[in-house]
Design a protein around this motif. Structure first.
Motif, PDB file in Angstrom:
ATOM      1  N   UNK A  36       0.832  -1.206   0.000  1.00 40.96           N
ATOM      2  CA  UNK A  36       0.000   0.000   0.000  1.00 40.96           C
ATOM      3  C   UNK A  36       0.870   1.261   0.000  1.00 40.96           C
ATOM      4  N   UNK A  37       1.949   1.253   0.794  1.00 44.31           N
ATOM      5  CA  UNK A  37       2.845   2.413   0.840  1.00 44.31           C
ATOM      6  C   UNK A  37       3.600   2.576  -0.471  1.00 44.31           C
ATOM      7  N   UNK A  38       4.011   1.471  -1.069  1.00 44.62           N
ATOM      8  CA  UNK A  38       4.696   1.542  -2.366  1.00 44.62           C
ATOM      9  C   UNK A  38       3.784   2.135  -3.424  1.00 44.62           C
ATOM     10  N   UNK A  39       2.527   1.706  -3.430  1.00 43.44           N
ATOM     11  CA  UNK A  39       1.590   2.211  -4.426  1.00 43.44           C
ATOM     12  C   UNK A  39       1.285   3.695  -4.208  1.00 43.44           C
ATOM     13  N   UNK A  40       1.270   4.139  -2.962  1.00 39.81           N
ATOM     14  CA  UNK A  40       1.079   5.570  -2.698  1.00 39.81           C
ATOM     15  C   UNK A  40       2.238   6.375  -3.280  1.00 39.81           C
ATOM     16  N   UNK A  41       3.440   5.832  -3.192  1.00 37.78           N
ATOM     17  CA  UNK A  41       4.600   6.512  -3.770  1.00 37.78           C
ATOM     18  C   UNK A  41       4.557   6.476  -5.298  1.00 37.78           C
ATOM     19  N   UNK A  42       4.076   5.380  -5.864  1.00 37.64           N
ATOM     20  CA  UNK A  42       3.897   5.307  -7.319  1.00 37.64           C
ATOM     21  C   UNK A  42       2.956   6.414  -7.778  1.00 37.64           C
ATOM     22  N   UNK A  43       1.862   6.599  -7.049  1.00 34.92           N
ATOM     23  CA  UNK A  43       0.905   7.649  -7.404  1.00 34.92           C
ATOM     24  C   UNK A  43       1.553   9.024  -7.335  1.00 34.92           C
ATOM     25  N   UNK A  44       2.388   9.249  -6.322  1.00 35.39           N
ATOM     26  CA  UNK A  44       3.063  10.546  -6.197  1.00 35.39           C
ATOM     27  C   UNK A  44       4.028  10.780  -7.358  1.00 35.39           C
ATOM     28  N   UNK A  45       4.767   9.735  -7.738  1.00 36.82           N
ATOM     29  CA  UNK A  45       5.678   9.861  -8.885  1.00 36.82           C
ATOM     30  C   UNK A  45       4.884  10.187 -10.145  1.00 36.82           C
ATOM     31  N   UNK A  46       3.758   9.484 -10.331  1.00 37.07           N
ATOM     32  CA  UNK A  46       2.955   9.678 -11.539  1.00 37.07           C
ATOM     33  C   UNK A  46       2.296  11.049 -11.589  1.00 37.07           C
ATOM     34  N   UNK A  47       2.061  11.662 -10.439  1.00 33.24           N
ATOM     35  CA  UNK A  47       1.527  13.022 -10.436  1.00 33.24           C
ATOM     36  C   UNK A  47       2.561  14.001 -10.973  1.00 33.24           C
ATOM     37  N   UNK A  48       3.829  13.705 -10.705  1.00 32.36           N
ATOM     38  CA  UNK A  48       4.909  14.568 -11.195  1.00 32.36           C
ATOM     39  C   UNK A  48       5.274  14.238 -12.637  1.00 32.36           C
ATOM     40  N   UNK A  49       5.285  12.947 -12.966  1.00 27.82           N
ATOM     41  CA  UNK A  49       5.613  12.511 -14.325  1.00 27.82           C
ATOM     42  C   UNK A  49       4.597  11.441 -14.717  1.00 27.82           C
ATOM     43  N   UNK A  50       3.517  11.810 -15.404  1.00 31.29           N
ATOM     44  CA  UNK A  50       2.431  10.872 -15.689  1.00 31.29           C
ATOM     45  C   UNK A  50       2.870   9.672 -16.529  1.00 31.29           C
ATOM     46  N   UNK A  60       6.506   5.302 -16.419  1.00 30.42           N
ATOM     47  CA  UNK A  60       7.111   6.499 -15.858  1.00 30.42           C
ATOM     48  C   UNK A  60       8.388   6.046 -15.165  1.00 30.42           C
ATOM     49  N   UNK A  61       9.170   6.980 -14.673  1.00 26.98           N
ATOM     50  CA  UNK A  61      10.446   6.667 -14.028  1.00 26.98           C
ATOM     51  C   UNK A  61      10.649   7.567 -12.830  1.00 26.98           C
ATOM     52  N   UNK A  62      11.525   7.120 -11.938  1.00 27.90           N
ATOM     53  CA  UNK A  62      12.018   8.005 -10.884  1.00 27.90           C
ATOM     54  C   UNK A  62      13.474   7.639 -10.600  1.00 27.90           C
ATOM     55  N   UNK A  63      14.212   8.600 -10.069  1.00 30.59           N
ATOM     56  CA  UNK A  63      15.629   8.397  -9.802  1.00 30.59           C
ATOM     57  C   UNK A  63      16.481   9.399 -10.549  1.00 30.59           C
ATOM     58  N   UNK A  64      17.789   9.241 -10.437  1.00 30.26           N
ATOM     59  CA  UNK A  64      18.709  10.149 -11.122  1.00 30.26           C
ATOM     60  C   UNK A  64      18.593  10.019 -12.640  1.00 30.26           C
TER      61      UNK A  64
END
Length: 213
Positions: A31-45, A62-66
């Motif tokens: 559940x916490x991982x998916x909440x973070x996925x949603x936050x990433x997708x809000x920044x980069x759909x 989508x991606x996150x990281x350096x």
């Protein structure tokens, strides 16, 4: 199919030398991982990338990281910014990094330092053809892949596209780690079957951690 609310503990299931499935390993954190996925997708759909051959990928990404992985007419590449938007990728959440490092260590790969997390969203019918992860500079680093939501059939093959493949069911919370002698094995996902998951609805999400540079 495994019960979402079962108390059965995680366990390791070998795939090949240097490759293992850590069953249920991420389920408690899902559940916490998916909440973070949603936050990433809000920044980069999520976006359906175009392959160098001009085909629209069935998987939304989508991606996150350096660094982030993408595909366009120029080919497959890691970049510090999304070529579709010109903006830098969102930072990798700390819980993503810690989970990837812990799973890598449990699979025998110490000192994994992921700098890229590719997040794939599968809807029914979406698939990922057999391919190798070979765009990374340091192939001594493993791949860590976390499955969330709808189940998927994972194909794990050999070192040539035409080699025989294993087909294994990946379910919510399973983590696959491969590296060392298995690092360049072909792998893919068969088309996702329709269904509804309590946390992800009609989708499967996959977090794939790499050391890209």
């Amino acid at each position: 199919m495994l019960d979402l609310f079962s108390e059965e503990a995680p366990w390791a299931e070998p795939l090949a030398e240097g490759a293992v499935i850590l069953r249920r390993r991420a389920r408690e954190q899902a559940a916490s991982l998916l909440a973070q996925v949603e936050a990433v997708a809000q920044s980069n759909p999520f976006h359906h990338r175009i392959t160098p051959g001009g085909h629209r990928m069935s998987v939304a990404m989508t991606n996150c990281g350096d660094l982030g992985w993408s595909s366009d007419a120029r080919g497959y590449q890691y970049t510090g910014e999304d070529s579709a938007t010109g903006r830098r990728w969102p930072p990798m959440p700390q819980m993503f990094r810690l989970l990837a490092q812990a799973c890598a260590q449990e699979a025998g790969f110490n000192y994994f330092q992921p700098d890229a997390c590719l997040i794939n969203r599968y809807e029914p019918g979406a698939k990922l053809s057999l391919h190798q992860d070979k765009d990374e500079k340091d192939l001594r680093q493993p791949i860590v892949s976390v499955s969330l939501g709808l189940p998927a059939v994972f194909q794990f093959g050999g070192f040539e596209r035409g080699d025989a493949v294993q087909r294994v069911l990946l379910e919510h919370g399973d983590v696959v780690v491969w590296g060392g002698p298995s690092r360049l094995r072909f792998h893919g996902i068969l088309p996702i079957k329709a269904g509804i998951h309590p946390l992800t609805g009609a989708f499967r999400y996959n977090l794939t951690f790499r050391r890209a540079r």
